[in-house]
Design a protein around this motif. Sequence first.
Motif, PDB file in Angstrom:
ATOM      1  N   LEU A 175      -5.325  -1.985  -7.997  1.00 57.27           N
ATOM      2  CA  LEU A 175      -4.865  -2.254  -6.518  1.00 57.27           C
ATOM      3  C   LEU A 175      -6.156  -3.054  -6.041  1.00 57.27           C
ATOM      4  O   LEU A 175      -7.428  -2.620  -5.825  1.00 57.27           O
ATOM      5  N   ASP A 224       0.445  -3.974 -12.094  1.00 54.07           N
ATOM      6  CA  ASP A 224       0.712  -2.881 -13.006  1.00 54.07           C
ATOM      7  C   ASP A 224       1.048  -3.631 -14.406  1.00 54.07           C
ATOM      8  O   ASP A 224       1.271  -2.690 -15.308  1.00 54.07           O
ATOM      9  N   LEU A 276      -1.087  -5.351  -5.721  1.00 55.15           N
ATOM     10  CA  LEU A 276      -0.982  -4.159  -6.833  1.00 55.15           C
ATOM     11  C   LEU A 276      -0.573  -4.978  -7.984  1.00 55.15           C
ATOM     12  O   LEU A 276       0.383  -5.591  -8.301  1.00 55.15           O
ATOM     13  N   LEU A 283       0.648  -1.136   0.020  1.00 57.28           N
ATOM     14  CA  LEU A 283       0.098  -0.033   0.035  1.00 57.28           C
ATOM     15  C   LEU A 283       0.740   1.110  -0.044  1.00 57.28           C
ATOM     16  O   LEU A 283       0.362   2.153  -0.258  1.00 57.28           O
ATOM     17  N   ASP A 311      -8.969   0.990  -9.768  1.00 55.47           N
ATOM     18  CA  ASP A 311      -8.315   0.675 -11.154  1.00 55.47           C
ATOM     19  C   ASP A 311      -8.371   1.822 -11.762  1.00 55.47           C
ATOM     20  O   ASP A 311      -8.918   2.777 -11.816  1.00 55.47           O
ATOM     21  N   ALA A 336      -3.513  -7.205   0.488  1.00 51.61           N
ATOM     22  CA  ALA A 336      -3.332  -6.596  -0.738  1.00 51.61           C
ATOM     23  C   ALA A 336      -2.413  -6.847  -1.855  1.00 51.61           C
ATOM     24  O   ALA A 336      -1.535  -7.615  -1.646  1.00 51.61           O
ATOM     25  N   SER A 380       0.438   2.387  -5.763  1.00 45.02           N
ATOM     26  CA  SER A 380      -0.642   2.028  -4.962  1.00 45.02           C
ATOM     27  C   SER A 380      -1.183   3.483  -4.352  1.00 45.02           C
ATOM     28  O   SER A 380      -2.451   3.786  -4.090  1.00 45.02           O
ATOM     29  N   LYS A 403      -4.185  -0.425 -14.532  1.00 44.74           N
ATOM     30  CA  LYS A 403      -3.042  -0.445 -12.998  1.00 44.74           C
ATOM     31  C   LYS A 403      -4.342  -0.790 -12.008  1.00 44.74           C
ATOM     32  O   LYS A 403      -5.415  -0.160 -12.042  1.00 44.74           O
TER      33      LYS A 403
END
Length: 176
Positions: free
Chosen positions: A87, A147, A145, A14, A78, A143, A19, A85
């Motif tokens: 999250l 990309d 992420l 995060l 997103d 979480a 993020s 991208k």
Amino acid sequence: MSNTMRPGEIDEVLSRPLSQELLARDLTRLAYVAKDGTPRNVPIAFTWNGSEVVMCTTPNSPKLISLRHNPVVALTIDTEVHPPKILFIRGTVELDLVEGIPEEYLEMNGSYEMTPEQRVVWEAEVRSLYASMVRIVVTPTWAKLIDFETTLPTQVEELVQQRAEREATRSGSFWT
């Protein structure tokens, strides 16, 4: 990636610049299990306070019944560009009834393009409509992420690894 993460791992994901950029957006998609056991996924305005995602809703919102029954949720934040991208955050919800309008609600609606005059009218309308609101506070328990440059969905990462192993086997057998 497993379904559980240590707090330090969650903080690392995060705190990444991308993020943080996604956590500054206007909308998340809130997924939860409705009281009848079926899934729901709703767009909702949010704000990030540095450790929790805060959303606000009306006290008569049907989602509150579901969240009281099952406080486990998933959020998706997103972008609308390619490559996207994304999250993903999973967490547990605490519900907090607030008299008047929570400050977060006014903050999370602050990025919409309004003139100062429109903002005054909007805020007066909100204050006249809501005697109270419920803060939906999500504490992240997981979480991820994505990309599509440095991080991929887990299944795609597995396919990339399998391809690399196949290519290594093929190139190894060529030389024998």
